[in-house]
Each structure stands twice: as C-alpha cells, then as structure tokens.
Design a protein around this motif. Structure first.
Motif, short mmCIF file in Angstrom:
data_model
loop_
_atom_site.label_atom_id
_atom_site.label_comp_id
_atom_site.label_asym_id
_atom_site.label_seq_id
_atom_site.Cartn_x
_atom_site.Cartn_y
_atom_site.Cartn_z
N ARG A 184 0.84 -1.21 0.00
CA ARG A 184 0.00 0.00 0.00
C ARG A 184 0.87 1.26 0.00
NH1 ARG A 184 -3.34 -3.44 3.21
NH2 ARG A 184 -2.52 -2.70 5.22
N ALA A 185 1.96 1.21 0.77
CA ALA A 185 2.87 2.36 0.81
C ALA A 185 3.53 2.57 -0.56
CB ALA A 185 3.94 2.14 1.88
N PHE A 186 3.82 1.49 -1.28
CA PHE A 186 4.45 1.58 -2.59
C PHE A 186 3.43 1.76 -3.72
CE2 PHE A 186 7.87 -1.33 -0.65
CZ PHE A 186 8.57 -0.24 -0.17
N ASN A 187 2.13 1.76 -3.36
CA ASN A 187 1.04 1.94 -4.35
C ASN A 187 1.11 0.89 -5.46
OD1 ASN A 187 -0.22 4.25 -3.18
ND2 ASN A 187 1.52 5.48 -3.91
N ILE A 188 1.32 -0.36 -5.06
CA ILE A 188 1.32 -1.46 -6.02
C ILE A 188 0.03 -2.25 -5.85
CG2 ILE A 188 2.49 -3.54 -6.81
CD1 ILE A 188 5.06 -2.49 -5.53
#
Length: 577
Positions: A194-198
């Motif tokens: 989620r932090a890497f928006n994957i």
C-alpha cells in the motif's frame, strides 16, 4: 482463462506479463559439526548479523515512507536483540549444528507460538519474524538469489511467498502488480505494497502454481481478483471497472474533511483502530476524528524482550502528539487467549477462557505497572485515554483502578508530570460485564464494546473453529439486545459508548449501529470513508426505525436478510455486500 479470488490488499488495477517467483530460501540446510567447528560457525553467524544489518541500513537511508521506515527499524531491532542472538549461539554450541540451521530452528520455535493463534493479525506477524531469519540465512549462504533487484521489463509478480526484505530490494519501478498465494491485510507485506502503491491481491490460494512466466495477468487490488490469460471481453469489463473505481475513489476522498453526521444532524464520531504508530498519518488523511483503539500488545510482539517503560512511552507519546487535539484510546496489554507472546509462559488448554488480558495484567503487576507509568507520562502530550480489556465485573475494575491510582501516586512522588484528569474506560466484551453495565458505568468515563469477543462469548462459539464458524453471527438477537442494553446503561450514567469490533468496519452494520445509539464507531482505516458516506446519506430517525424493527425479530437469518435488503435498496451503488 483462470480467475483467482483473494484478499484486496492494495487498491488499483494492473495488467502485464507474469513473473513467477517461488520462495526456496526459507529452507535452511542442516549440517552437523564437530566441537572444534563451533567457533567457525559462531563467526559465520556474527558476520551474517553484520551483513544483514548493513543491508537493512542501506534500505533505510533511501527516500521511503514512514511506514516502511518503521518496518525496517523493527527488523533492525530484532537483529540486535541480545536474547535472540544468545539463543542462536547457544543452539549452535549445544546441538553442534551449522549457523543457518540454528537461525532457522530458533526462529521457527518463536514463529510457532504465533502461527498457533486464531488471530489473523498475529499469524501474519510470523511472516516478519521469518523475514529476519531470511536476511541471516541468505547472508550465511552468501547467495541472495531470491532478490529481484534488476528487472528490465514491466511485470506482474506472481509469488507463493514474498518477504518485506524482497519488497525493499526489488526493482519496484517495473513491478506493476502483485499476486500472492498467502498473506493477509495486517501483514507488513500488505502495509508495504500500500505504501508503494502497487495493486496487490493476497491469499489467492495457488495462483503461482498455475501461472507461467510470460502469461498475461490482470490484478484487481480493489475487488481482490486475479485474472490469468483473460479473454477480450474480460479485459474490456475490467477497463470499465477501473474507470468506475476511480470515480468512486474521488467521491469518497472528497468526504475526508466532512463531519460524520446523519441527514438530520445527528453526529456519530468515526475513529480508527491501529496497532502501530506508522498508521497515524494515513488515518488523519482519511478524516478520522481520533483513535478509538490502539492495540498496545503489538509492542510486545516486535521483540523477544518486553518493551521498556521508555520504549513504550516514546511510542505512546508519538501517537498522542500526532493525533492531538483528537483523542487516542490506548488499550492496555491484551495478551493471552489467541494472542501469544513469547516468554510470558502463557500455554493453556483453554486459553480463550483462561489467563488473558486484564487477568494476566493483575497477576503480572511488574509488567502492568510499567505500561501504566508509560501511559501516564505520555498523557501530557495530548488527549490520551486508557482502556482496560476483558473486565468481567466490578472486582476486576476496582483492582485495575486501584493500581492506576497507586502508579499515579508514584509519579507524584517522583515529580513525573501526567494528566490528572486522564479519562479511563473499559471494554465491554464479556456477557457478565454487559449484564453489569449499569454498575461499571458509574466507575469509568466511557465504554467501548468489543464485539469480536462479545459475540464469541454470548453465543458460546469459538470464532477460530471452522466447524462452527457459521454460528458466529453479529446479527444474532442476543448480540443485538446486549449492545442495546449496554448503550442504554452507558447513557443513563452520562458516559459515551463506542464500538471497536469488526462490526464497526462492516458497512452493512453501520446504519444499524447508529440506530442502536452508538456515539462512536472505531474501525480499520479502509472502512472510514465508506461508512462516513453511508451515515451522511440517512437520517437518524431512519436508523432508529431500522434498529427497533430488527430488535423485534427472532433469528439472525431473518435479521441478516432484512438488513441486506434494506441496505441494498439504498446503497447498492456504494456497497459490496
């Protein structure tokens, strides 16, 4: 075409060629050594420790999110844990085995405690303990073959197991989406994607065994679906779904700064449940008006040693300061039962009814008083509220309140500042507490209903037992009547009541809970915007009528069917129920 259903861990839609990744490095090689080989294996282990620390520190200096940084720091702390190191060195010397086998064996014993629990959140933490051992084993082997640091084309990563260490190391510019056979939304891997928006789907079951390198794959991280070799019709359908999802996301995020009130002006405060300080920025961006449940036991799970008073104080202070002036409710240590923490000697035949939560705390006052001191010290930095779990009656409540007053007096004697008016509440999650709610309400500042356990104990159903899982019903008349009674007892004694169990996160329950008189709902951050939109779309009068109507029904099947139809009639375009 194959479709795999899983857990939607990170929203979005991604399409590309598959890169299949199977985790082979988790299995250490067992080799026996002679006594004169101990020194060499100890040196291998110590060198691996240094190598693993250096690798983590290299990741830590990059431009990464706060959540990612905290995960790295947790892993670094585990690699420097003296008890962990001593256990591995002793295992090498005592059992005459190679370093990598000792690392794997000691870590496996620790992980086994977590994997035996029924709590999915805790089981997922086992993956992170394994990840630390993976750093070490790879450093000992000197291979690192599982790393995917250099990718020369865009891919959809399809894997059986993926470690946080691999996420940090991989070339994320070329990873469009991820499909994992296992995992859950509470794992560090889920937090990182989620932090890497994957866009990511977890718990697909066995996609990695079916997909081949180069296969076309579509990952739908919003609906939790993975499409392998999709046909043209499905591709077009998913393109349309993506456009609708983007429109809905814009609509929801426009509500982040709006108050949570019904159409006739009745407020229902929406707060968030968290287990780490790294989640604070995210819930603030979603408009949470406070933290209704900070699960402090997770501090005790991130290291083999109990967190010191200073360590706890720093974490509590950070969360309270970050949320100020909004309130932060910190639940005291809720371990035992399905929450197993290494080194505390909790191993019972019937742990759900055993030595857990406040029962544990009152018998281990050495641990409990340290936490209370840390909480009181942090209370001057914002609006901190202390909440006691699993209170079964007034005797236990009196005992913890007496201990809290004793710790306050200690702080006064030592000239340690604290908020003398810090609010204190209790969770209502045991039927005896619900039946005595009028008595308990006279002694505390607020109630918080923990429906996960209240449902379990009210219906006498182990929520981790698959054979009777069908009996675990939030809409059971006994559960709803208990909730209504608790709310009435709280309001008669002029204290607010919150609900922090999974029911609060379920959009299907939101209108009913408002109608039952809840002052606050505390939930996972992923539900905040949707629940706010629902509550802003109905009147309080409608919600009360719904609650009154279902309270007159005689079975959970009838109630569930009625609520589903009621909600679908009004919210079919925004709910996935």
């Amino acid at each position: 075409m194959r479709i795999f259903k899983g857990i939607a861990a990170s929203e979005g839609l991604a399409k590309g060629k598959a890169l299949v990744h199977h985790q082979a490095s988790m299995v250490a090689e067992k080799q026996h050594i002679l006594a004169d080989g101990i020194a060499g294996e100890l040196e291998k282990f110590r060198t691996a420790l240094s190598t693993a620390k250096r690798t983590l520190e290299e990741h830590n200096v990059r431009d990464i999110t706060k959540e990612s940084k905290e995960i790295l720091e947790t892993h670094l702390m585990m690699l420097q844990d003296p008890e962990y190191i001593q256990q591995i060195e002793a295992y090498i010397s005592t059992n005459l085995v190679c370093a990598q086998w000792a690392v794997d064996s000691v870590t496996t014993d620790m992980v086994a405690l977590l994997e035996k629990t029924e709590d999915a959140l805790l089981r997922e933490r086992a993956v992170d303990f394994r990840d630390v051992s993976l750093y070490l084993i790879d450093a000992i082997k000197g291979k690192g073959s599982h790393r995917m640091e250099n990718l020369d084309e865009d891919v959809i990563l399809v894997a059986d197991v993926l470690m946080p260490s691999e996420l940090f190391a991989m070339d994320k510019t070329h990873v469009l989406g991820i499909s994992l056979d296992g995992g859950g939304r509470a794992s560090h891997v889920a937090i990182l994607v989620r932090a890497f928006n994957i866009p990511t789907v977890l718990a697909t079951g066995g996609a990695s065994k079916t997909v081949k390198d180069g296969d076309e794959v579509i990952v739908d991280g919003t609906y939790g679906e993975v499409f392998v070799r999709p046909d043209l019709m499905v591709s077009q359908m998913l393109d349309e779904r993506f456009e609708l999802w983007q429109q809905y996301e814009v609509e929801l995020h426009q509500m982040a700064d709006l108050p949570s009130v019904t159409t006739d002006g009745h407020p229902v405060q929406l707060k968030a449940n968290i287990q780490t300080s790294s989640e604070v920025d995210g819930i603030k961006a979603l408009g949470a008006c406070g933290i209704g449940l900070f699960r402090s036991e997770f501090l005790f799970m991130e290291s083999l040693e109990h967190p010191s008073e200073q360590r706890q104080f720093e974490v509590y202070k950070q969360v309270v300061e970050s949320m100020a002036p909004n309130p932060v409710t910190i639940r005291t240590i809720d371990i035992g039962g399905d929450k197993v923490v290494s080194g505390l000697g909790i191993d019972e035949k019937n742990p759900i009814l055993g030595w857990r939560a406040v029962r544990f705390c009152l018998s281990r006052k050495d641990i409990f008083t340290i936490q209370l001191r840390a909480l009181l010290r942090a209370s001057v930095y914002g609006k901190l509220q202390i909440m006691f779990p699993m209170i079964s009656g007034v005797e236990e409540l009196n005992a913890v309140l007496h201990l809290l007053e004793h710790v306050k007096e200690e702080c006064r004697t030592e000239h340690i500042p604290f908020d003398p008016n810090v609010k204190v509440g209790t969770m209502i999650e045991v039927p005896s507490a619900a039946l005595c709610a009028d008595i308990l309400a006279k002694k505390v500042d607020f109630f918080s209903i923990g429906t996960n356990d209240l449902i379990q104990y009210t219906i006498a159903v182990d929520r981790g037992n698959e054979k009777i899982a069908y009996l675990y019903q939030p809409f059971h008349p006994g559960v709803l009547r208990s909730i209504k009674m608790i709310v009435e007892m709280a309001h008669q004694n002029n204290i607010p009541v919150s609900l922090c169990g999974e029911m609060a996160s379920d959009p299907l329950c939101s209108v009913l809970l408002a109608g039952l008189g809840m002052d606050e709902l505390s939930m996972g951050s992923q539900s905040l915007l949707q629940v706010r939109k629902i509550l802003r779309s109905v009147s309080f009068e409608e919600a009360k009528q719904l609650a009154d109507h279902v309270l007159g029904m005689d079975s959970y099947l009838t109630i569930t069917t009625y609520i589903r139809e009621w909600m679908h009639d009004r919210f079919d375009h925004i709910t996935t129920i």
